[in-house]
Scaffold this motif. Structure first.
Motif, PDB file in Angstrom:
ATOM      1  N   LEU A   1       0.803  -1.076  -0.466  1.00 62.53           N
ATOM      2  CA  LEU A   1      -0.382   0.251   0.177  1.00 62.53           C
ATOM      3  C   LEU A   1       1.178   0.897   0.438  1.00 62.53           C
ATOM      4  N   ASN A   2      -0.102   1.955  -0.542  1.00 60.10           N
ATOM      5  CA  ASN A   2       1.256   3.411  -0.819  1.00 60.10           C
ATOM      6  C   ASN A   2       1.356   4.271   0.174  1.00 60.10           C
ATOM      7  N   GLY A   3       2.719   5.669   0.482  1.00 61.10           N
ATOM      8  CA  GLY A   3       1.908   6.028   1.738  1.00 61.10           C
ATOM      9  C   GLY A   3       2.528   7.378   1.252  1.00 61.10           C
ATOM     10  N   PRO A   4       2.253   8.006   1.877  1.00 62.10           N
ATOM     11  CA  PRO A   4       2.773   9.670   1.255  1.00 62.10           C
ATOM     12  C   PRO A   4       3.923   9.919   1.217  1.00 62.10           C
ATOM     13  N   ASP A   5       4.052  11.731   0.396  1.00 61.82           N
ATOM     14  CA  ASP A   5       5.045  11.897  -0.196  1.00 61.82           C
ATOM     15  C   ASP A   5       5.276  13.160   0.926  1.00 61.82           C
ATOM     16  N   LEU A   6       5.824  12.633   1.788  1.00 62.32           N
ATOM     17  CA  LEU A   6       6.387  13.380   3.355  1.00 62.32           C
ATOM     18  C   LEU A   6       7.264  13.316   3.542  1.00 62.32           C
ATOM     19  N   PRO A   7       7.567  14.452   4.356  1.00 59.87           N
ATOM     20  CA  PRO A   7       8.521  13.643   5.709  1.00 59.87           C
ATOM     21  C   PRO A   7       8.225  13.391   6.804  1.00 59.87           C
ATOM     22  N   GLU A   8       8.886  12.469   7.608  1.00 60.57           N
ATOM     23  CA  GLU A   8       9.150  11.922   8.188  1.00 60.57           C
ATOM     24  C   GLU A   8       7.838  11.828   9.755  1.00 60.57           C
ATOM     25  N   TRP A   9       8.334  13.766   9.738  1.00 60.34           N
ATOM     26  CA  TRP A   9       7.138  13.911  11.242  1.00 60.34           C
ATOM     27  C   TRP A   9       5.646  14.755  10.335  1.00 60.34           C
ATOM     28  N   VAL A  10       5.773  14.364   9.635  1.00 58.68           N
ATOM     29  CA  VAL A  10       4.227  14.544   9.225  1.00 58.68           C
ATOM     30  C   VAL A  10       3.918  13.127   8.339  1.00 58.68           C
ATOM     31  N   ALA A  11       4.581  12.680   7.924  1.00 51.32           N
ATOM     32  CA  ALA A  11       4.088  11.333   7.685  1.00 51.32           C
ATOM     33  C   ALA A  11       3.077  10.537   8.114  1.00 51.32           C
ATOM     34  N   PRO A  12       2.662   9.996   9.081  1.00 48.85           N
ATOM     35  CA  PRO A  12       1.715   9.049   9.875  1.00 48.85           C
ATOM     36  C   PRO A  12       0.434  10.186   9.777  1.00 48.85           C
ATOM     37  N   MET A  13      -0.069  11.441   9.481  1.00 53.29           N
ATOM     38  CA  MET A  13      -1.289  12.056   8.663  1.00 53.29           C
ATOM     39  C   MET A  13      -1.501  11.230   7.753  1.00 53.29           C
ATOM     40  N   GLY A  14      -1.011  11.242   6.717  1.00 49.95           N
ATOM     41  CA  GLY A  14      -0.942   9.960   5.260  1.00 49.95           C
ATOM     42  C   GLY A  14      -0.746   8.555   5.575  1.00 49.95           C
ATOM     43  N   LEU A  15      -0.058   7.918   6.107  1.00 52.00           N
ATOM     44  CA  LEU A  15       0.748   6.634   6.614  1.00 52.00           C
ATOM     45  C   LEU A  15      -0.570   6.164   6.904  1.00 52.00           C
ATOM     46  N   ILE A  16      -1.507   6.466   8.037  1.00 50.72           N
ATOM     47  CA  ILE A  16      -2.852   5.756   8.083  1.00 50.72           C
ATOM     48  C   ILE A  16      -4.181   5.778   7.118  1.00 50.72           C
ATOM     49  N   VAL A  17      -4.205   6.278   6.180  1.00 48.04           N
ATOM     50  CA  VAL A  17      -4.942   6.154   5.262  1.00 48.04           C
ATOM     51  C   VAL A  17      -5.201   4.951   4.804  1.00 48.04           C
ATOM     52  N   PRO A  18      -4.359   4.509   4.065  1.00 48.74           N
ATOM     53  CA  PRO A  18      -4.181   2.886   3.092  1.00 48.74           C
ATOM     54  C   PRO A  18      -4.619   2.185   4.714  1.00 48.74           C
ATOM     55  N   GLY A  19      -4.496   2.083   5.643  1.00 50.70           N
ATOM     56  CA  GLY A  19      -4.902   1.558   7.095  1.00 50.70           C
ATOM     57  C   GLY A  19      -6.588   1.612   7.019  1.00 50.70           C
ATOM     58  N   GLN A  20      -6.586   2.044   7.013  1.00 49.76           N
ATOM     59  CA  GLN A  20      -7.890   2.908   7.186  1.00 49.76           C
ATOM     60  C   GLN A  20      -8.555   2.500   5.937  1.00 49.76           C
ATOM     61  N   LEU A  21      -8.659   2.604   4.578  1.00 50.18           N
ATOM     62  CA  LEU A  21      -9.708   2.190   3.467  1.00 50.18           C
ATOM     63  C   LEU A  21      -9.221   0.820   3.643  1.00 50.18           C
ATOM     64  N   LEU A  22      -8.533   0.518   4.394  1.00 48.04           N
ATOM     65  CA  LEU A  22      -7.863  -1.098   4.262  1.00 48.04           C
ATOM     66  C   LEU A  22      -9.429  -1.899   5.626  1.00 48.04           C
ATOM     67  N   THR A  23      -9.687  -1.769   5.917  1.00 46.90           N
ATOM     68  CA  THR A  23     -10.440  -2.037   7.080  1.00 46.90           C
ATOM     69  C   THR A  23     -11.387  -1.368   6.757  1.00 46.90           C
ATOM     70  N   GLU A  24     -11.868  -0.771   5.730  1.00 47.33           N
ATOM     71  CA  GLU A  24     -13.085  -0.464   5.534  1.00 47.33           C
ATOM     72  C   GLU A  24     -13.701  -1.348   4.045  1.00 47.33           C
ATOM     73  N   ALA A  25     -12.410  -1.765   3.712  1.00 39.73           N
ATOM     74  CA  ALA A  25     -12.709  -2.075   2.863  1.00 39.73           C
ATOM     75  C   ALA A  25     -12.759  -4.459   2.470  1.00 39.73           C
ATOM     76  N   LEU A  26     -12.210  -4.336   3.350  1.00 37.14           N
ATOM     77  CA  LEU A  26     -12.090  -5.875   4.704  1.00 37.14           C
ATOM     78  C   LEU A  26     -13.415  -6.365   5.841  1.00 37.14           C
ATOM     79  N   ALA A  27     -13.570  -5.369   6.394  1.00 34.70           N
ATOM     80  CA  ALA A  27     -14.993  -5.300   6.832  1.00 34.70           C
ATOM     81  C   ALA A  27     -16.055  -5.779   5.980  1.00 34.70           C
ATOM     82  N   ARG A  28     -16.136  -4.996   5.114  1.00 39.28           N
ATOM     83  CA  ARG A  28     -17.091  -4.951   3.807  1.00 39.28           C
ATOM     84  C   ARG A  28     -16.941  -6.415   3.491  1.00 39.28           C
ATOM     85  N   ARG A  29     -15.963  -7.024   2.966  1.00 42.93           N
ATOM     86  CA  ARG A  29     -16.075  -7.833   3.118  1.00 42.93           C
ATOM     87  C   ARG A  29     -16.769  -9.239   3.151  1.00 42.93           C
TER      88      ARG A  29
END
Length: 344
Positions: free
Chosen positions: A298-326
């Protein structure tokens, strides 16, 4: 049908822009209250506690302030008074109405601490009213039980907090976050492959280190809440001390890292070790190096490490929502959970 959770994931760029527009002009207020303190105490539970982990790593690594995570039970159950002179207590609550967190912040002030609140509950919420400075996020109402936009806006507020405490970072990086999140929403990576890989698995180990540790914890929590997986969130340093024994063909790893992070080489090495042992290693972020080492990426954000967690969580959220539905689970209303949790 689009779930509320999926809609709220998509609202994050706008929520982040609104939060930053509201809070960045208030860096001076944070600086003023921070000047009276030497160290930080983060007060939170659940998802907000995972945001606190990000705050702790960020403040220690970039603002040079010793930080700790509070045990609210010391205040609310043991009722032990501590010397908190010189401490900045930072209480984090999505609703601003969790009684334990409000009571613990009041306790911290009574013990001599200065107080900051981070909440989406607005300036009239009990938590905001109890604080010297209230950093109110602008996520809007969140209807799905699993927190998404309230979590990322909490991270944005904590980044503003770090700036007010003198973090050695570029404020412009923070302004880039909403666009980076928007890009991830359109290009999350090989989401279908990761969903397929987890469909018949009873559990997963989610691991990251440093600033990405908060993302590992929050992703694991989301998979537990909405997919009912036995998801274990660990620093990879702790994982290597023994729990890696649970990673096998039936328990894959989900590994998280920011690009250009000092923790990235260790995360790549862990992915290679997991795959060599015959288990799947799904990855979030870390660029091409981590993607090549894993099973699906899953892709990560094009951001420096100090702000990257605001983007890194997004694929995990999408994964959770899609997996729950499946899995046939309604991610908007997982069993046994309420939007506001009260503890004794």
């Amino acid at each position: 049908m689009t779930t509320k959770m999926r809609s709220e994931i998509a609202e994050q760029p706008a929520a982040l822009r609104a939060t930053l527009d509201s809070l960045l002009p208030r860096i001076g207020e944070v600086r003023a209250v921070g000047e009276r303190t030497r160290q930080l105490l983060f007060i939170a539970r659940g998802t907000s506690d995972n945001a606190a982990v990000y705050g702790r790593y960020l403040v220690e690594s970039h603002a040079g302030r010793l930080s700790a995570l509070a045990a609210p039970s010391i205040a609310t159950t043991y009722r032990r008074k501590l010397d908190l002179d010189g401490v900045l207590a930072v209480a984090i609550s999505q609703s601003g109405r969790t009684e334990e967190i409000v009571e613990t912040l009041a306790w911290a002030k009574d013990c001599g601490a200065a107080a900051v609140a981070v909440t989406n509950g607005g300036p009239d919420s009990p938590l905001a009213q109890a604080a010297d400075v209230a950093l109110c996020t602008e996520a809007g109402e969140e209807k799905a039980v699993p927190a998404t936009k309230t979590y990322t806006t909490q991270l944005a507020a904590l980044a503003v907090l770090a700036l007010g405490l003198g973090a050695d970072v570029d404020q412009d990086d923070l302004r880039r976050v909403p666009d980076a999140v928007e890009k991830l929403l359109g290009e999350p990576g090989d989401l279908d492959a990761v969903v397929e890989g987890l469909l018949d698995k009873p559990g997963v180990v989610v691991s990251g280190r440093g600033l990405a540790f908060s993302t590992a914890l929050e992703t694991a929590l989301k998979l537990k809440e909405a997919c009912y997986l036995h998801a274990m969130g660990l620093s990879y340093a702790d994982l290597l001390h023994g729990p890696i024994a649970v990673v096998d063909a039936d328990t894959p790893a989900l590994l998280v890292a920011a690009e250009n992070s000092p923790t990235l080489p260790g995360t790549v090495a862990l992915a290679e070790r997991v795959v060599a042992a015959g288990a799947a290693a799904y990855t979030i972020g870390g660029g091409e190096g981590l993607a090549r080492a894993g099973t699906a990426a899953l892709n990560g954000p094009d951001l420096p490490e100090w702000v990257a967690p605001m983007g890194l969580i997004v694929p995990g959220q999408l994964l959770t929502e899609a997996l729950a539905r499946r899995l046939g689970v309604d991610p908007d209303a997982p069993r046994g959970l309420n939007k506001v949790t009260q503890t004794d």
